[in-house]
Scaffold this motif. Sequence first.
Motif, PDB file in Angstrom:
ATOM      1  N   ALA A   1      26.132  16.663  15.471  1.00  0.00           N
ATOM      2  CA  ALA A   1      26.293  15.690  14.381  1.00  0.00           C
ATOM      3  C   ALA A   1      27.553  14.864  14.590  1.00  0.00           C
ATOM      4  O   ALA A   1      27.570  13.651  14.358  1.00  0.00           O
ATOM      5  CB  ALA A   1      26.334  16.394  13.040  1.00  0.00           C
ATOM      6  N   VAL A   2      28.608  15.530  15.064  1.00  0.00           N
ATOM      7  CA  VAL A   2      29.838  14.805  15.364  1.00  0.00           C
ATOM      8  C   VAL A   2      29.593  13.798  16.478  1.00  0.00           C
ATOM      9  O   VAL A   2      30.090  12.665  16.436  1.00  0.00           O
ATOM     10  CB  VAL A   2      30.965  15.790  15.758  1.00  0.00           C
ATOM     11  CG1 VAL A   2      32.170  15.053  16.304  1.00  0.00           C
ATOM     12  CG2 VAL A   2      31.355  16.644  14.565  1.00  0.00           C
TER      13      VAL A   2
ATOM     14  N   LEU B   1      32.857  26.449   8.540  1.00  0.00           N
ATOM     15  CA  LEU B   1      31.677  26.615   9.391  1.00  0.00           C
ATOM     16  C   LEU B   1      30.873  25.337   9.494  1.00  0.00           C
ATOM     17  O   LEU B   1      30.360  24.996  10.549  1.00  0.00           O
ATOM     18  CB  LEU B   1      30.758  27.685   8.792  1.00  0.00           C
ATOM     19  CG  LEU B   1      31.043  29.123   9.118  1.00  0.00           C
ATOM     20  CD1 LEU B   1      30.079  30.006   8.365  1.00  0.00           C
ATOM     21  CD2 LEU B   1      30.891  29.358  10.600  1.00  0.00           C
ATOM     22  N   GLU B   2      30.729  24.644   8.366  1.00  0.00           N
ATOM     23  CA  GLU B   2      29.737  23.569   8.346  1.00  0.00           C
ATOM     24  C   GLU B   2      30.324  22.176   8.450  1.00  0.00           C
ATOM     25  O   GLU B   2      29.606  21.211   8.602  1.00  0.00           O
ATOM     26  CB  GLU B   2      28.884  23.700   7.082  1.00  0.00           C
ATOM     27  CG  GLU B   2      28.121  25.010   7.113  1.00  0.00           C
ATOM     28  CD  GLU B   2      27.059  25.133   6.044  1.00  0.00           C
ATOM     29  OE1 GLU B   2      26.957  24.232   5.202  1.00  0.00           O
ATOM     30  OE2 GLU B   2      26.344  26.144   6.068  1.00  0.00           O
TER      31      GLU B   2
ATOM     32  N   ASP C   1      29.539  30.793  14.406  1.00  0.00           N
ATOM     33  CA  ASP C   1      29.713  29.354  14.505  1.00  0.00           C
ATOM     34  C   ASP C   1      29.766  28.797  15.916  1.00  0.00           C
ATOM     35  O   ASP C   1      30.123  27.657  16.103  1.00  0.00           O
ATOM     36  CB  ASP C   1      30.924  28.904  13.692  1.00  0.00           C
ATOM     37  CG  ASP C   1      32.194  29.512  14.218  1.00  0.00           C
ATOM     38  OD1 ASP C   1      32.101  30.425  15.056  1.00  0.00           O
ATOM     39  OD2 ASP C   1      33.278  29.095  13.798  1.00  0.00           O
TER      40      ASP C   1
ATOM     41  N   GLN D   1      27.806  10.884  14.910  1.00  0.00           N
ATOM     42  CA  GLN D   1      28.745  10.171  14.039  1.00  0.00           C
ATOM     43  C   GLN D   1      29.756   9.357  14.838  1.00  0.00           C
ATOM     44  O   GLN D   1      30.008   8.192  14.536  1.00  0.00           O
ATOM     45  CB  GLN D   1      29.506  11.162  13.146  1.00  0.00           C
ATOM     46  CG  GLN D   1      28.734  11.649  11.942  1.00  0.00           C
ATOM     47  CD  GLN D   1      28.291  10.520  11.048  1.00  0.00           C
ATOM     48  OE1 GLN D   1      29.054   9.614  10.759  1.00  0.00           O
ATOM     49  NE2 GLN D   1      27.034  10.554  10.614  1.00  0.00           N
TER      50      GLN D   1
ATOM     51  N   GLY E   1      32.752  19.493  19.007  1.00  0.00           N
ATOM     52  CA  GLY E   1      32.557  19.137  17.601  1.00  0.00           C
ATOM     53  C   GLY E   1      31.149  19.341  17.108  1.00  0.00           C
ATOM     54  O   GLY E   1      30.931  19.526  15.921  1.00  0.00           O
TER      55      GLY E   1
ATOM     56  N   GLU F   1      25.184  28.202  12.093  1.00  0.00           N
ATOM     57  CA  GLU F   1      25.408  27.516  10.828  1.00  0.00           C
ATOM     58  C   GLU F   1      24.440  26.348  10.644  1.00  0.00           C
ATOM     59  O   GLU F   1      23.938  25.798  11.631  1.00  0.00           O
ATOM     60  CB  GLU F   1      26.865  27.035  10.759  1.00  0.00           C
ATOM     61  CG  GLU F   1      27.217  25.906  11.688  1.00  0.00           C
ATOM     62  CD  GLU F   1      27.417  26.346  13.126  1.00  0.00           C
ATOM     63  OE1 GLU F   1      27.051  27.468  13.485  1.00  0.00           O
ATOM     64  OE2 GLU F   1      27.918  25.524  13.903  1.00  0.00           O
ATOM     65  N   ALA F   2      24.175  25.987   9.386  1.00  0.00           N
ATOM     66  CA  ALA F   2      23.279  24.869   9.113  1.00  0.00           C
ATOM     67  C   ALA F   2      23.829  23.616   9.784  1.00  0.00           C
ATOM     68  O   ALA F   2      25.004  23.302   9.648  1.00  0.00           O
ATOM     69  CB  ALA F   2      23.167  24.650   7.618  1.00  0.00           C
ATOM     70  N   GLY F   3      22.996  22.916  10.531  1.00  0.00           N
ATOM     71  CA  GLY F   3      23.465  21.683  11.159  1.00  0.00           C
ATOM     72  C   GLY F   3      23.750  21.843  12.638  1.00  0.00           C
ATOM     73  O   GLY F   3      23.896  20.860  13.348  1.00  0.00           O
ATOM     74  N   SER F   4      23.822  23.071  13.112  1.00  0.00           N
ATOM     75  CA  SER F   4      24.040  23.295  14.540  1.00  0.00           C
ATOM     76  C   SER F   4      22.849  22.771  15.328  1.00  0.00           C
ATOM     77  O   SER F   4      21.693  22.929  14.921  1.00  0.00           O
ATOM     78  CB  SER F   4      24.213  24.794  14.786  1.00  0.00           C
ATOM     79  OG  SER F   4      23.572  25.176  15.978  1.00  0.00           O
TER      80      SER F   4
ATOM     81  N   GLY G   1      31.842  20.601  10.739  1.00  0.00           N
ATOM     82  CA  GLY G   1      31.603  19.870  11.977  1.00  0.00           C
ATOM     83  C   GLY G   1      30.272  19.142  11.983  1.00  0.00           C
ATOM     84  O   GLY G   1      30.109  18.150  12.661  1.00  0.00           O
ATOM     85  N   TYR G   2      29.322  19.662  11.216  1.00  0.00           N
ATOM     86  CA  TYR G   2      27.976  19.121  11.284  1.00  0.00           C
ATOM     87  C   TYR G   2      27.599  18.329  10.046  1.00  0.00           C
ATOM     88  O   TYR G   2      26.561  17.693  10.010  1.00  0.00           O
ATOM     89  CB  TYR G   2      26.980  20.264  11.434  1.00  0.00           C
ATOM     90  CG  TYR G   2      27.213  21.074  12.664  1.00  0.00           C
ATOM     91  CD1 TYR G   2      26.828  20.571  13.895  1.00  0.00           C
ATOM     92  CD2 TYR G   2      27.820  22.316  12.608  1.00  0.00           C
ATOM     93  CE1 TYR G   2      27.039  21.303  15.045  1.00  0.00           C
ATOM     94  CE2 TYR G   2      28.041  23.052  13.751  1.00  0.00           C
ATOM     95  CZ  TYR G   2      27.644  22.543  14.969  1.00  0.00           C
ATOM     96  OH  TYR G   2      27.851  23.260  16.094  1.00  0.00           O
ATOM     97  N   ALA G   3      28.429  18.448   8.997  1.00  0.00           N
ATOM     98  CA  ALA G   3      28.003  17.916   7.711  1.00  0.00           C
ATOM     99  C   ALA G   3      28.087  16.404   7.662  1.00  0.00           C
ATOM    100  O   ALA G   3      29.053  15.807   8.122  1.00  0.00           O
ATOM    101  CB  ALA G   3      28.863  18.514   6.608  1.00  0.00           C
ATOM    102  N   THR G   4      27.059  15.785   7.107  1.00  0.00           N
ATOM    103  CA  THR G   4      27.110  14.346   6.861  1.00  0.00           C
ATOM    104  C   THR G   4      26.578  14.096   5.448  1.00  0.00           C
ATOM    105  O   THR G   4      25.897  14.939   4.877  1.00  0.00           O
ATOM    106  CB  THR G   4      26.218  13.574   7.851  1.00  0.00           C
ATOM    107  OG1 THR G   4      24.927  14.197   7.854  1.00  0.00           O
ATOM    108  CG2 THR G   4      26.775  13.585   9.251  1.00  0.00           C
TER     109      THR G   4
ATOM    110  N   PRO H   1      21.569  23.186   2.627  1.00  0.00           N
ATOM    111  CA  PRO H   1      22.021  21.788   2.638  1.00  0.00           C
ATOM    112  C   PRO H   1      20.963  20.844   3.194  1.00  0.00           C
ATOM    113  O   PRO H   1      20.887  19.692   2.786  1.00  0.00           O
ATOM    114  CB  PRO H   1      23.245  21.807   3.540  1.00  0.00           C
ATOM    115  CG  PRO H   1      23.673  23.220   3.586  1.00  0.00           C
ATOM    116  CD  PRO H   1      22.447  24.050   3.406  1.00  0.00           C
TER     117      PRO H   1
ATOM    118  N   HIS I   1      25.844  16.624   2.199  1.00  0.00           N
ATOM    119  CA  HIS I   1      26.312  17.911   2.688  1.00  0.00           C
ATOM    120  C   HIS I   1      27.846  17.915   2.798  1.00  0.00           C
ATOM    121  O   HIS I   1      28.516  18.850   2.401  1.00  0.00           O
ATOM    122  CB  HIS I   1      25.653  18.178   4.043  1.00  0.00           C
ATOM    123  CG  HIS I   1      25.898  19.547   4.582  1.00  0.00           C
ATOM    124  ND1 HIS I   1      25.520  19.917   5.833  1.00  0.00           N
ATOM    125  CD2 HIS I   1      26.500  20.630   4.043  1.00  0.00           C
ATOM    126  CE1 HIS I   1      25.875  21.169   6.045  1.00  0.00           C
ATOM    127  NE2 HIS I   1      26.475  21.632   4.970  1.00  0.00           N
TER     128      HIS I   1
END
Lengths: 266, 285
Positions: free
Chosen positions: A66-67, B243-244, A175, A70, A63, A149-152, B246-249, B55, B252
């Motif tokens: 961030a997952v 794509l995003e 991704d 979370q 995931g 991707e942003a956030g990876s 999974g990471y978005a909080t 983001p 975002h």
Amino acid sequence: MKIKMTSIFLICIIGLFLWIMGCGKGKYSITAAGSTAFQPFAEKLAEQYMQAHKDINITIQGGGSAVGIQSALSGAAQIGMADLVILPPEAKSLTAVVVARDGIAIIVNPKNKINNLTLQQVQDIYNGNLKNWKAAGGNDHVITVISREAGSGTRSSFETIIKNISLTKEAIIQDSNGTVRETVINDVNAIGYLSHGLINEKIKPVTVNGICCTTDEIIKGRYILVRPIFLLTKGAPKDKIKDFIDYILSSQGQDTIKSNGLIPAK
Amino acid sequence: MKILEEKGIYRLLMVIALSAIAMLFLIVLFILKEGLPFIFKVGINDFLLSSNWHPLTNNYGIFPMIVGSLWVTLGAMVVGLPLGLAGAIFLSEFVPRWAMRIIKPTIELLAGIPSVVYGFIGVMVLAPLIRDYLGGPGLSILAASIILGIMILPTIMSISIDSIKAVPNSYREGAFALGATHWQTIHMVVLPAARSGIIAGIILGLGRAIGETMAVIMVVGNAVKLPNSPLDSVRTLTANIALEMGYATGMHRQALFATGVVLLVIIMILNYSATMAIRKMGKNK
């Protein structure tokens, strides 16, 4: 009518079967979720741990980092896995343990004659200021920049370490570590970055400032693209969860981590 | 006893039918609830027309994705429409019935291939070909257009075949009686009569193309930029979400729901016009 009854009966049987399978016979279960970079290692460690402790069932989910944060916060998983250089503010309330470290290798296609890039060149390439391999000493081809991707977790660690990156708009976004690798295998002019445990013979890691991305260099602290891998728990880990984390930190667990291509925590 | 059974079945079917509708409403409601506040907070202009998508620094402009989605969908049409239409005309007008019974299900099998398989073929075969012969990174609008064009082929083709078949034979006989050749009959009589059905097929194909995610993520490269040529990489609305997510909080995550709202609106418009076109076809008969 008869056929219908038979098929309903069959569906019931299959459903019952799945239900029983899913139950896990009342084992104590631990869920760990998060970083896709650490996921395969966590799976191996869990497998070994479960062989020694038959009464515990450990589920590893991916995931992304961030997952991981979370789900550790929300309690969806007892253990969150994250591979970030700096943990975000929302993770402050969690207890973090570094269980391993991971190098980020900068990779090119084996047909590319470039073997070394300076940190400055890497920054220029990802900022879009260096667009042609010729300027870095290679052939006259436009560079295909590949990022995540942003956030990876890998991307944010990469950008934190390289510093001052505002990713070029030309960059192709993939991704996962695996798809970055596939793209570099298929494109002679591509450059990408991925977890150093995933390097294989079809891609070529370049040396950064003359230092190669190997386990030795990372342990010596000479290769700078390194990030820690955290296990996050809500409050200090207790009982069986603590036992599992201790197992990962034990010499046996760290050996597993090392022999599969990651770098031990200490 | 029989009557009781009848009534029970009737109730049961009604509940099932209503729950399907309820699910649709719940999904729409949820997406709107999550996405709309974000759109109003950021501002419709800044959200839809800005091309700045960062983001992490709170820039949420999805204009490049809207343009990307439109380019890819248009490209899929350019590839899929001539093939689908020509195939439909050939199969319904020129091929004997027994051959059609074999060929049509075979084409419809295309719709059964999972999209990840299409994407895989695109990455492994198509993208390297494009890179070697046409330049660019290979993962491009062109690659996505070709893959999507093939994916929407069965939709366009089978609906077109059905609507061409639905044109009464008396139309064709009338045209032949006036001395028209077979081709003249097809493009002057049969196609205009089947027009609204064909249009419905095209719109459903459009909907499929704009909604497709997995195959597109794999072959389109996902760069957030306004494309200059079909060989450039773009990101579509669907790819952006997938794509995003999974990471978005926080913000975002809401931005991705808002992207979903835009997608929902586009697809609703498309489906509504398809329904209209089909209804019109019913009236023409």
